[in-house]
Design an enzyme around this catalytic site. Sequence first.
Site, short mmCIF file in Angstrom:
data_model
loop_
_atom_site.label_atom_id
_atom_site.label_comp_id
_atom_site.label_asym_id
_atom_site.label_seq_id
_atom_site.Cartn_x
_atom_site.Cartn_y
_atom_site.Cartn_z
N TRP A 161 0.85 -1.21 0.00
CA TRP A 161 0.00 0.00 0.00
C TRP A 161 0.88 1.25 0.00
CZ3 TRP A 161 -4.19 -1.87 -1.59
CH2 TRP A 161 -4.76 -3.01 -1.06
N ASP A 162 1.99 1.21 0.76
CA ASP A 162 2.93 2.34 0.74
C ASP A 162 3.52 2.54 -0.65
OD1 ASP A 162 2.94 3.51 3.27
OD2 ASP A 162 4.29 2.01 4.09
N VAL A 163 3.86 1.44 -1.31
CA VAL A 163 4.46 1.54 -2.64
C VAL A 163 3.47 2.15 -3.63
CG1 VAL A 163 5.40 0.21 -4.57
CG2 VAL A 163 6.05 -0.38 -2.22
#
Length: 387
Positions: A168-170
């Site tokens: 999700w961060d990526v």
Amino acid sequence: MTLQPARGPLTGLRIVESTAFIAAPLATMSLTQLGAEVIRLDPAEGGLDYRRWPLAPSGASLYWTMLNRGKRSVTLDLRTPGGRQTAADMICDSDSGGGIFVTNLPTRDVLAPQALLERRPDAIVVTLDGSPDGISAIDYTVHAASGAAMMTGPEGHVGPVNNAVPFWDVIAGRTLAMGILAAELYRLRTGRGQHIALSLSDIAMETMANLGILAETEVTGAARARHGNWIYGSFGRDFATRCGRWFMVVAVTRKQWRALVTATGLEREMAALSDAHQADLDDEHTRSHLQDQIGAYLQTWAAGLDLSQIAACFEGTPVCWSPYRDTLQMLAEDTRASPANPMFVRQSHPGVQDVLTPRSPLRFSNHPDLAPGQAPTLDTAPKRNGT
């Protein structure tokens, strides 16, 4: 080996950032690899993630190093009014390519988005937070909330399964980069800046909706069940070999399916299965319905062969497959994770010697020599690219 930044398609764009962790640093690092100048504002002791694991033998954070390649660092204490004022001056200078500020940390007074836009109306101010309702969130809590952890894992497993990679961060980092470029294009057309806000939780909710998973739940009234390593709605799974290795094989298209049947020599078995169920196995939904029977035949075939023999059967065919590897096996076996792949070079960084360092995965025909960038040391003077 150290490669200096090349003049890429974003040369002339200048970004100031006050960031930590993954999404926001990844966004700006992605842009510096394409030629943008990115200046980090760091406290003298380093930011929240400056010593985050994994660490090199020297104690340098490999995490921080790889997410901040190609940037420069200016030591500045944003906890003080003077530090915030200096930062605002850097962001709002008269440079035509500047006026861009990216942060996922709290802002106030002169660094608040509205204050920066009042001072420089064409500024682009980018803020990332956890959730639009103000609740604190990071990748792992967003993963928990999204439903993905309850879809992952073996059939019959009770309890959540987290993902080892904070994807999700990526996704959020790449989305932020897209937002910056969209705002820059709008600024070039109109001369107007703006505040771009993104919440990490919205990335997860949007993704689940875009893939039809939320809609599926709404129309069926049921949660998506766990399917182990099966590909949902098509044919694909992990299989164990005689030598104790595993491989993944996927047959999404008719071409892939027919190639798999031919390569494994299972034409007779698949024809009999098709006749028994009056079913067309060229259809991916049919393959999904009969996945257990198909999988049993494939597992029997795989169990009689070593991985090297399976690779020989699939070589030169349209079969879509890959061995499962841990990270050490990946480095030893897969040339795509080596300098044989033009994306990678071996490069040293402060405190980190000669590690595989990727260029941007984007390949531009007019900019073939983009460098992967070297991580900064703290308190580097804010020089410009190409000088």
